[in-house]
Design a protein around this motif. Structure first.
Motif, mmCIF file in Angstrom:
data_model
loop_
_atom_site.group_PDB
_atom_site.id
_atom_site.type_symbol
_atom_site.label_atom_id
_atom_site.label_comp_id
_atom_site.label_asym_id
_atom_site.label_seq_id
_atom_site.Cartn_x
_atom_site.Cartn_y
_atom_site.Cartn_z
ATOM 1 N N GLN A 254 0.830 -1.202 0.000
ATOM 2 C CA GLN A 254 0.000 0.000 0.000
ATOM 3 C C GLN A 254 0.869 1.257 0.000
ATOM 4 O O GLN A 254 0.568 2.227 -0.697
ATOM 5 C CB GLN A 254 -0.902 0.005 1.239
ATOM 6 N N ILE A 255 1.947 1.219 0.774
ATOM 7 C CA ILE A 255 2.851 2.367 0.839
ATOM 8 C C ILE A 255 3.543 2.577 -0.500
ATOM 9 O O ILE A 255 3.664 3.702 -1.001
ATOM 10 C CB ILE A 255 3.891 2.182 1.957
ATOM 11 N N GLU A 256 4.007 1.492 -1.086
ATOM 12 C CA GLU A 256 4.719 1.556 -2.364
ATOM 13 C C GLU A 256 3.828 2.156 -3.448
ATOM 14 O O GLU A 256 4.281 2.957 -4.276
ATOM 15 C CB GLU A 256 5.209 0.172 -2.786
ATOM 16 N N THR A 257 2.545 1.801 -3.459
ATOM 17 C CA THR A 257 1.605 2.354 -4.436
ATOM 18 C C THR A 257 1.523 3.870 -4.312
ATOM 19 O O THR A 257 1.572 4.599 -5.308
ATOM 20 C CB THR A 257 0.210 1.737 -4.229
ATOM 21 N N ASP A 258 1.428 4.368 -3.077
ATOM 22 C CA ASP A 258 1.347 5.817 -2.858
ATOM 23 C C ASP A 258 2.675 6.503 -3.181
ATOM 24 O O ASP A 258 2.688 7.636 -3.708
ATOM 25 C CB ASP A 258 0.954 6.103 -1.406
#
Length: 263
Positions: A254-258
């Motif tokens: 989720q962090i990588e997507t943002d």
């Protein structure tokens, strides 16, 4: 109170190995490179292969407690179980004059504490989140193995050969592992044994890097980081979720997507 007295007395008694000391007739001390609450870290030359390595010992006040000794054993086993270039390679263990130690790879680089506060390096928003993306890969590698680092800070993140590396597993724990040192009356988000503990540390790590490019204000009025830093709304959103100001992230993906959106 008793633990504090032991720590204080140990501080007076204990002395690190001097320069040129020979440990177990094999490791010659070049210099002491770290002194934490758990151990001393030395830069040494291995006389058998002439390689420079890091040797870590357990501090006196930790050697006389079962929890201190077990934590040191756990740290060794944990590091030995990780085979990834983003972390120091574990070599071997031993005991010198009753002092347990182990050796690991020396990472010839500089940590972000040195880069920011000694060399005065500045990082743009894009650079910060490119670094975050690399560091997140290492955090994700640990989480996939049910390991929580619990000490994501600027002294523990190193740039070596243009690659981000993560060190110091002294506080690392397995997911769902009970922590005997945890104080129930004081919550510390960074020291909890869950993925969000590392995300919280990552949030503060990013703030240090972002503040490296922040000019000192003319007035002394205290402001929040959101008021002071001129960063994108996407960057603020990431940090707010990492710091659990907004709903927390559940996993690294989720962090990588943002982060990809910010970059």
């Amino acid at each position: 109170m008793w633990k504090r007295m032991i720590h204080t007395v140990s501080g007076f008694i204990e002395r690190p190995f001097p320069k040129d000391a020979l440990i177990e007739n094999r490791y010659k001390v070049i210099d002491i490179i770290g002194a934490g609450s758990y151990g001393f870290c030395y830069l040494v030359v291995d006389q058998t292969d002439h390689e420079i390595k890091v040797l870590k010992t357990l501090r006196l006040h930790k050697r006389i407690t079962d929890s201190g000794k077990s934590s040191f054993e756990f740290e060794k086993k944990l590091l030995a179980s990780i085979e990834h270039q983003g972390f120091p390679q574990y070599f071997e263990e031993g005991v010198h004059k009753g002092i347990p130690f182990y050796t690991m790879e020396y990472l010839n680089g500089k940590n972000f504490e040195q880069l920011i506060f000694i060399e005065g390096k500045n990082f743009s928003e894009k650079e910060v989140f490119l670094i975050a993306s690399q560091l997140l890969q290492l955090i994700g590698h640990l989480h996939d193995r049910q390991i929580i680092h619990r000490d994501i800070r600027i002294p523990n993140v190193i740039v070596a050969d243009s690659t981000i590396r993560l060190i110091d597993f002294g506080l690392a724990r397995k997911l769902n592992q009970l922590d005997a040192t945890k104080r129930k009356w004081k919550r510390d988000l960074r020291k909890e044994i869950n993925p969000q503990a590392d995300f919280y540390g990552l949030g503060h790590f990013l703030l240090f890097l972002l503040y490296s490019d922040f000019p000192l204000p003319n007035d002394k009025k205290e402001r929040s980081w959101e008021e002071e830093l001129s960063i994108s709304s996407g960057a603020k959103h990431i940090i707010r979720r990492l710091l659990q100001i907004e709903p927390e992230y559940e996993n690294c993906r989720q962090i990588e997507t943002d982060i990809l959106e910010v970059i």
